[in-house]
Write a protein that holds these residues in place. Structure first.
Motif, PDB file in Angstrom:
ATOM      1  N   ARG A 214       9.970  57.573 -19.115  1.00 14.49           N
ATOM      2  CA  ARG A 214      10.542  56.286 -18.722  1.00 14.49           C
ATOM      3  C   ARG A 214      11.957  56.102 -19.261  1.00 14.49           C
ATOM      4  O   ARG A 214      12.804  55.479 -18.619  1.00 14.49           O
ATOM      5  N   THR A 215      12.227  56.576 -20.465  1.00 18.01           N
ATOM      6  CA  THR A 215      13.541  56.401 -21.078  1.00 18.01           C
ATOM      7  C   THR A 215      14.282  57.732 -21.071  1.00 18.01           C
ATOM      8  O   THR A 215      13.786  58.725 -21.600  1.00 18.01           O
ATOM      9  N   ARG A 237      22.762  45.779 -14.318  1.00 17.27           N
ATOM     10  CA  ARG A 237      21.427  46.392 -14.324  1.00 17.27           C
ATOM     11  C   ARG A 237      20.449  45.599 -15.191  1.00 17.27           C
ATOM     12  O   ARG A 237      19.409  46.113 -15.592  1.00 17.27           O
ATOM     13  N   ALA A 240      18.979  46.969 -18.554  1.00 16.03           N
ATOM     14  CA  ALA A 240      18.049  48.110 -18.555  1.00 16.03           C
ATOM     15  C   ALA A 240      18.752  49.432 -18.816  1.00 16.03           C
ATOM     16  O   ALA A 240      18.091  50.464 -18.930  1.00 16.03           O
ATOM     17  N   GLY A 271      18.784  54.631 -20.731  1.00 12.01           N
ATOM     18  CA  GLY A 271      17.985  53.479 -20.324  1.00 12.01           C
ATOM     19  C   GLY A 271      16.751  53.878 -19.568  1.00 12.01           C
ATOM     20  O   GLY A 271      16.326  55.045 -19.590  1.00 12.01           O
ATOM     21  N   ARG A 272      16.145  52.906 -18.878  1.00 12.19           N
ATOM     22  CA  ARG A 272      14.980  53.170 -18.061  1.00 12.19           C
ATOM     23  C   ARG A 272      15.372  54.089 -16.898  1.00 12.19           C
ATOM     24  O   ARG A 272      16.422  53.916 -16.291  1.00 12.19           O
ATOM     25  N   ALA A 275      16.404  52.505 -13.589  1.00 15.21           N
ATOM     26  CA  ALA A 275      17.688  51.811 -13.675  1.00 15.21           C
ATOM     27  C   ALA A 275      18.839  52.799 -13.796  1.00 15.21           C
ATOM     28  O   ALA A 275      19.941  52.557 -13.278  1.00 15.21           O
ATOM     29  N   ALA A 315       8.463  42.035 -22.286  1.00 11.61           N
ATOM     30  CA  ALA A 315       9.598  41.364 -21.645  1.00 11.61           C
ATOM     31  C   ALA A 315      10.056  40.161 -22.467  1.00 11.61           C
ATOM     32  O   ALA A 315      11.262  39.948 -22.680  1.00 11.61           O
ATOM     33  N   GLU A 318      11.849  41.326 -25.694  1.00  9.77           N
ATOM     34  CA  GLU A 318      13.224  41.758 -25.454  1.00  9.77           C
ATOM     35  C   GLU A 318      14.149  40.572 -25.200  1.00  9.77           C
ATOM     36  O   GLU A 318      15.327  40.613 -25.538  1.00  9.77           O
ATOM     37  N   ARG A 325      18.885  44.807 -25.741  1.00  7.40           N
ATOM     38  CA  ARG A 325      19.836  45.128 -24.679  1.00  7.40           C
ATOM     39  C   ARG A 325      21.232  45.389 -25.234  1.00  7.40           C
ATOM     40  O   ARG A 325      21.944  46.281 -24.761  1.00  7.40           O
ATOM     41  N   TYR A 330      14.978  50.793 -26.815  1.00  4.16           N
ATOM     42  CA  TYR A 330      13.916  50.697 -25.819  1.00  4.16           C
ATOM     43  C   TYR A 330      12.561  50.968 -26.463  1.00  4.16           C
ATOM     44  O   TYR A 330      12.431  51.805 -27.361  1.00  4.16           O
ATOM     45  N   ALA A 345       6.572  45.884 -19.036  1.00  3.66           N
ATOM     46  CA  ALA A 345       7.083  44.547 -19.365  1.00  3.66           C
ATOM     47  C   ALA A 345       5.956  43.553 -19.618  1.00  3.66           C
ATOM     48  O   ALA A 345       6.101  42.635 -20.440  1.00  3.66           O
TER      49      ALA A 345
END
Length: 558
Positions: A214-215, A237, A240, A271-272, A275, A315, A318, A325, A330, A345
Motif C-alpha cells: 500500500r505504501t 492528492r 495521500a 505515499g499510498r 495516490a 482516518a 490522521e 500528512r 503512513y 481508513a
C-alpha cells in the motif's frame, strides 16, 4: 538404567527427546503431540523407580502456567464483552459438563481423588489441570505422604489414557463428523464466510507478503508539473502523497511547500500506491531510482497509549494529528492481540494496539511522541517476569473454606491469574515488561514438558495397578467427556446462539483447548476462518479449565 537413576537430569531430557519423537507418530490426521509422548515415555522409565525432586516440577510448572497466562491475557480480557458473550456460553457448557461427569464417575465407581482428577485433565485434553490438581491433592487434610504420592501418580496415569482417547475423539468429531451433522462442506462454508467478512479479499498466510504494498516510493521526471508548488501538489492528492526530495541538475533541494517545480526536475514521492499513480500522471514519466535522491524511510512499531485515540478510525486519527500528512507518515499495519488488521481508513484503533508507522525519520519521531510509545519487545524483562511469578505464588497460598471444602488456587492457579493480568497490563502500555512471544512460547512448552516428565517419572510404579483396576472405565470416560459437552455446545451454538457454522466448529475445538483439533479443522476447511472462533474460546478455557482441578479435588477431598 542405573546411570539414569543416579542422574535425574539425564532422565528428564531423555524423556523429552524420546517423548517428542513418539509424539511425531501420525495416524491419519492425528498425532499424539510431544506432551503426551513425553508422559508415556516418562511413565515407562518411571517403572524403574527413577525420580526427580518435586521442587523441579513446581518451578517449571510455575514458568509454564505464567507464560500461558501472559500470552493469553490480552485476548482473554479483550473477549470479555457482549460480542464474545455467546462464545463464553460454550466455555461454561464445557466447565459444567467436565466437572459434573468427573464428579459423577467418582461417586458411581468410587474413584479416588487422583484418578478422578486425571480423568478430568485427560478427557478435557488440558495438561494444566494435571498441575493444579496435583498441587491441590498435596494440600488435602488427613492424607499421609504415601497416599499423596499415590493419588498424584493416579492423576498422571488416568490423564495419559483419557488424553489419548479424548484427543482422538475431539479431532474426529470436530473435523469429520460435525460438518456432516451440520450438513455443510466445511471448505465451501469457510470460503463463503470469509468473502462475506472481507468483501471477497483473500487473507495472507504467515509466509506471504503483499505483491502490491500500500505504501510505496516513486521517482518522476517533471514534464507536466512545471510551475506547480510542492505544497499545491501534495494538497491536490488530499495528503495521500508526500514529496520527500527534489533533484535539480546536480543539486538536491529541500522539498519545502513553497518550492516551485521546473522542467526536468527529478521528484521523489512517497505515499499510498493508488495516490502515487495518480500523482505521477500530473508530474511526468516515472524514472529509475536516482542516486542522491533516494531518501530512506524509517519504520516504528508504536503502542497506542493516548486515551483520546481509543475508538478513533485511522482516518480520524490522521485528521486529529496533521503531522501524518505534513511529515509524510503512513500507517501500514495494525496489530491487535497478535491479529493483523487492515490499515484501511475505516479500521478502528484501540488503546494497546500496535501501529506500524513508515515515514521520514524526523517526522516519524515527532509523531510517535504524540500518540504513543515505541514498542520494546526484543529482550525479556526479567524484573517483570520474576515479580509476576512471585505474586502468583503468593496468591496461590491463600486458602478459602466453603463449609468443609478448602479451596486454593495453588502455585499453578495463582501464576495463571497473575500471568493473565501482567500480560494484559503489558499490552496496554508496552514500554516495560517485555516478554517476546518466541521466548514466552519456549518457556511455556519447556515448562510443561519438564513438569509432565517429572510427573510421569513419579507415577511410573503406580501406573500398571491403576490400569488393571480401571482399564475399561478410562477410555469410556475420555470419549464421553468430549462427546457430551461438544454435542451440547453444537446444539446450543446452532439453535440458540446462531453462531456461523465454521466459527462454531472452531469454537468447540477451542473450548476443549485442542490444538490438534483446530489443526485438522483448518486442513479440512482449507482456510483459517475456524480459527476466529477457536481463539476466543481457547483463551477463555485456558484460564477456566485449570481452575477445575482444585475445585474437583476440594469437593471430593472433603
Amino acid at each position: 538404567m542405573g546411570v539414569v537413576r543416579d542422574h535425574p537430569e539425564l532422565a528428564l531430557f531423555l524423556c523429552l527427546s524420546l517423548g517428542y519423537l513418539v509424539g511425531k507418530i501420525r495416524v491419519g490426521p492425528i498425532t499424539l503431540g510431544g506432551i503426551c509422548g513425553t508422559l508415556i515415555v516418562a511413565l515407562l522409565i518411571g517403572t524403574r523407580h527413577v525420580s526427580v525432586n518435586d521442587d523441579v516440577k513446581t518451578v517449571f510448572f510455575a514458568l509454564f502456567i505464567f507464560s500461558l497466562g501472559y500470552l493469553a491475557g490480552p485476548q482473554f480480557f479483550a473477549n470479555l464483552n457482549r460480542k464474545s458473550l455467546r462464545f463464553f456460553a460454550l466455555c461454561l457448557v464445557e466447565l459444567v459438563c467436565v466437572l459434573g461427569i468427573a464428579f459423577g464417575l467418582a461417586k458411581a465407581f468410587d474413584l479416588d481423588v487422583g484418578t478422578a482428577s486425571g480423568i478430568l485433565a485427560g478427557a478435557a485434553t488440558e495438561s494444566a489441570v494435571v498441575g493444579t490438581a496435583t498441587e491441590a491433592i498435596a494440600k488435602l487434610d488427613g492424607l499421609s505422604p504415601s497416599q499423596i504420592s499415590q493419588y498424584q501418580g493416579h492423576v498422571a496415569t488416568a490423564y495419559t489414557v483419557c488424553y489419548l482417547f479424548g484427543l482422538i475423539t475431539i479431532v474426529l468429531f470436530t473435523s469429520q463428523i460435525m460438518p456432516m451433522l451440520l450438513r455443510i462442506n466445511l471448505a465451501d462454508a469457510s470460503r463463503e464466510l470469509w468473502e462475506k467478512m472481507r468483501g471477497g479479499v483473500r487473507g495472507l498466510e504467515e509466509d506471504e507478503r503483499e505483491a502490491l504494498p500500500r505504501t510505496v516510493g516513486r521517482t518522476f521526471l517533471v514534464t507536466l508539473a512545471d510551475g506547480r508548488r510542492i505544497g499545491e501538489l501534495e494538497a491536490s492528492r488530499g495528503g495521500a502523497v508526500t514529496v520527500e526530495g527534489v533533484k535539480r541538475g546536480s543539486r538536491v533541494l529541500d522539498p519545502a511547500p513553497e518550492l516551485e517545480l521546473i522542467l526536468s526536475d527529478l521528484v521523489q514521492v512517497v505515499g499510498r500506491r493508488a495516490a502515487i499513480i495518480t500523482a505521477g500522471r500530473e508530474i511526468g514519466p516515472e524514472t529509475p531510482a536516482v542516486p542522491g535522491l533516494d531518501t530512506p524511510l524509517a519504520t516504528r512499531q508504536v503502542a497506542v497509549t493516548e486515551k483520546a485515540t481509543a475508538g478513533s478510525t485511522i482516518a480520524q486519527l490522521e485528521q486529529t494529528h496533521p503531522e501524518f500528512r505534513k511529515d509524510g507518515v503512513y500507517i501500514t499495519d495494525v496489530l491487535r492481540n497478535d491479529q493483523h488488521l487492515p490499515a484501511s481508513a475505516e479500521t478502528t484503533v484501540q488503546r494497546g494496539d500496535v501501529l506500524t508507522l513508515v515515514g521520514a525519520r524526523a517526522g516519524l519521531d515527532r509523531l510517535v511522541a504524540k500518540i504513543g510509545a515505541v514498542v520494546k519487545n526484543d529482550t525479556t524483562d526479567y524484573i517483570y517476569l520474576g515479580l509476576g511469578i512471585v505474586a502468583g505464588s503468593l496468591l496461590g497460598q491463600i486458602v478459602v473454606r466453603i463449609g468443609d471444602i478448602p479451596l486454593s488456587l495453588g502455585t499453578g492457579g495463582g501464576c495463571l491469574v497473575t500471568g493473565l493480568l501482567f500480560g494484559w497490563f503489558r499490552s496496554r502500555r508496552q514500554t516495560f515488561g517485555a516478554f517476546p512471544p518466541q521466548a514466552a512460547n519456549t518457556l511455556k512448552d519447556l515448562g510443561l514438558a519438564i513438569f509432565i516428565a517429572c510427573t510421569g517419572l513419579t507415577a511410573g510404579p503406580q501406573a500398571w495397578p491403576l490400569l488393571k483396576e480401571y482399564g475399561a472405565l478410562l477410555p469410556f470416560a475420555g470419549i464421553a467427556m468430549v462427546l457430551i459437552p461438544a454435542s451440547i455446545s453444537l446444539i446450543i451454538g446452532v439453535k440458540l446462539l446462531r453462531i456461523e457454522k465454521p466459527l462454531l466448529i472452531g469454537a468447540i475445538a477451542g473450548q476443549q483447548c485442542s490444538t490438534p483439533a483446530i489443526t485438522s479443522i483448518t486442513q479440512v476447511a482449507q482456510s483459517s476462518v475456524p480459527l476466529l472462533g477457536y481463539t476466543i474460546t481457547y483463551a477463555l478455557s485456558n484460564f477456566l479449565l485449570p481452575l477445575t482441578g482444585p475445585v474437583l479435588v476440594g469437593v471430593l477431598g472433603a
